[in-house]
Design an enzyme around this catalytic site. Structure first.
Site, PDB file in Angstrom:
ATOM      1  N   GLU A 108       0.888  -1.181  -0.165  1.00 23.98           N
ATOM      2  CA  GLU A 108      -0.089   0.182  -0.107  1.00 23.98           C
ATOM      3  C   GLU A 108       0.927   1.092   0.081  1.00 23.98           C
ATOM      4  OE1 GLU A 108      -3.376   0.443   3.057  1.00 23.98           O
ATOM      5  OE2 GLU A 108      -1.982   1.891   3.750  1.00 23.98           O
ATOM      6  N   HIS A 154      -8.414   3.520  -2.439  1.00 19.00           N
ATOM      7  CA  HIS A 154      -9.300   3.301  -1.437  1.00 19.00           C
ATOM      8  C   HIS A 154     -10.360   4.382  -1.268  1.00 19.00           C
ATOM      9  CE1 HIS A 154      -6.037   1.090   1.424  1.00 19.00           C
ATOM     10  NE2 HIS A 154      -6.298   0.415   0.249  1.00 19.00           N
ATOM     11  N   ASP A 211     -11.597   7.371   9.092  1.00 21.26           N
ATOM     12  CA  ASP A 211     -11.345   7.842  10.410  1.00 21.26           C
ATOM     13  C   ASP A 211     -12.181   9.115  10.823  1.00 21.26           C
ATOM     14  OD1 ASP A 211     -10.024   5.478  11.816  1.00 21.26           O
ATOM     15  OD2 ASP A 211      -8.087   6.346  10.882  1.00 21.26           O
TER      16      ASP A 211
END
Ligand SMILES: Cc1cc2nc3c(=O)[nH]c(=O)nc-3n(C[C@H](O)[C@H](O)[C@H](O)COP(=O)(O)OP(=O)(O)OC[C@H]3O[C@@H](n4cnc5c(N)ncnc54)[C@H](O)[C@@H]3O)c2cc1C
Length: 317
Positions: A19, A94, A126
């Site tokens: 990633e 993502h 988040d």
């Protein structure tokens, strides 16, 4: 190709993937390429590109501070397209609930489809930096499951404003996040697994885990997930410790435990160069055990710098 097709094609052989995070606004993409280049010899079938939440910035204006909201690391889709084109490798953007309306998500998915990107990680995101709790964006989703539903709808030609008679349907392969040590907000492991099952039932094709430093946590999680009826591949996501500060930072941010032996080894180090080496050695041991257990993919969190991931991959692949 879809991530699940890569896994199937590998026929039991563990794949290598990693990633990356987009550079900060104004930084050159070449630095990213310089970090990807050394990892390409290990044939990653796919590379994940994270999406950053927007954040507050304070701009001084005549002695006063003006608060603005901005995304400091934009460009996820552009980077996915650039990497796919440059290296001929699949990329996985993502996609977040936080910071995006459902319409914006739809446009992003349409762009992905035109670009031939047919894997996405569906994540809630988040809380914004400086905010204690995650707040859903007006017109956006609250949980990753809802995002998975939207992507599945699009796969079947159902757009936000209605069903279209499409002649080129999208067919996204959807990854979701799983937490071997429980998501920080979940009231219990059992309830978190139930939520993971909901994501899979909604149509998620595979799971990538949060980082962990004790493989036992992953093995127990996979067992518990199977018992809960989750039968998709669960890809371990792992990260080498790189600086001494990680001893406090990782448990604080991700609510994960670090094994005593690892803490002890890091504390013995005289500088961060030695810590980086300890991180590499620990990660190689972790990876070897996971390889022996026949995990589908070893997925590394590179955080932009690839020298340590290269050292790990060289010892394994
Ligand atoms: C592999 C991986 C990649 C990541 N990439 C990124 C990234 O690129 N950018 C980024 O900002 N963050 C990223 N994250 C972090 C992730 O966004 C956070 O961990 C976030 O807090 C939760 O995301 P989620 O998709 O797991 O949320 P969800 O699956 O929505 O779960 C969030 C919490 O809500 C609970 N929950 C779920 N559904 C319900 C419901 N219906 N009712 C009540 N509670 C519910 C869950 O138990 C959990 O506690 C990543 C995490 C992982 C593991």
């Amino acid at each position: 190709m879809k991530v699940t097709e890569h896994i199937k094609k590998a026929n039991g052989k563990t794949l290598f993937s990693f990633e990356i995070i987009p550079p900060k606004k104004g930084k050159n993409i070449k630095e990213l390429y310089n970090n990807i280049d050394p990892l390409m010899e290990f044939n990653p079938p796919f590379i994940d590109v994270t999406t950053s939440r927007e954040e507050f910035v304070y701009i001084e204006k005549e002695g006063l501070f003006d608060r603005k909201i901005t995304r400091m690391r934009p460009g996820t889709l552009g980077i996915c397209a650039a990497i796919k084109h440059k290296y001929n490798v699949d990329t996985v953007p993502h996609v977040l609930c936080g910071g995006f309306t459902k319409e914006e998500t739809e446009y992003l998915l349409v762009d992905c489809h035109y670009l031939g990107i047919n894997n996405v990680m569906a994540l809630r995101g988040d809380a914004m930096k400086g905010e204690q709790y995650f707040k859903a964006t007006k017109g956006g989703h609250t949980y990753a499951t809802q995002l998975v539903n939207q992507i599945k709808d699009l796969n079947s030609g159902k757009y936000l404003h209605g069903v279209l008679d499409v002649d080129d349907k999208a067919d996204f392969c959807i990854g979701v996040a799983g937490y071997p040590e429980k998501h920080l907000e979940a009231p219990s492991m059992k309830s978190d697994l139930k939520r993971l099952k909901e994501k899979v039932d909604a149509g998620a094709d595979y799971v990538v885990t949060q980082m962990f430093f004790d493989n036992q946590k992953y093995f127990e999680f996979v067992d518990a997930a199977k018992k809960a009826g989750i039968n998709v591949p669960i890809i371990p996501g792992i990260k080498p410790i790189a600086v001494n500060r990680h001893l406090q930072l990782l448990p604080q941010v991700f609510k994960i435990d670090l094994p005593e032996t690892l803490i002890h080894e890091v504390e013995k180090c005289k500088d961060n160069k030695q810590v980086r080496q300890v991180g590499v050695e620990w990660c190689i041991q972790q990876s070897k055990e996971l390889l022996d257990a026949g995990v589908p993919v070893l997925h590394y969190y590179s955080m932009g710098k690839s020298d340590n991931i290269k050292a790990i991959a060289s010892a394994l692949f």
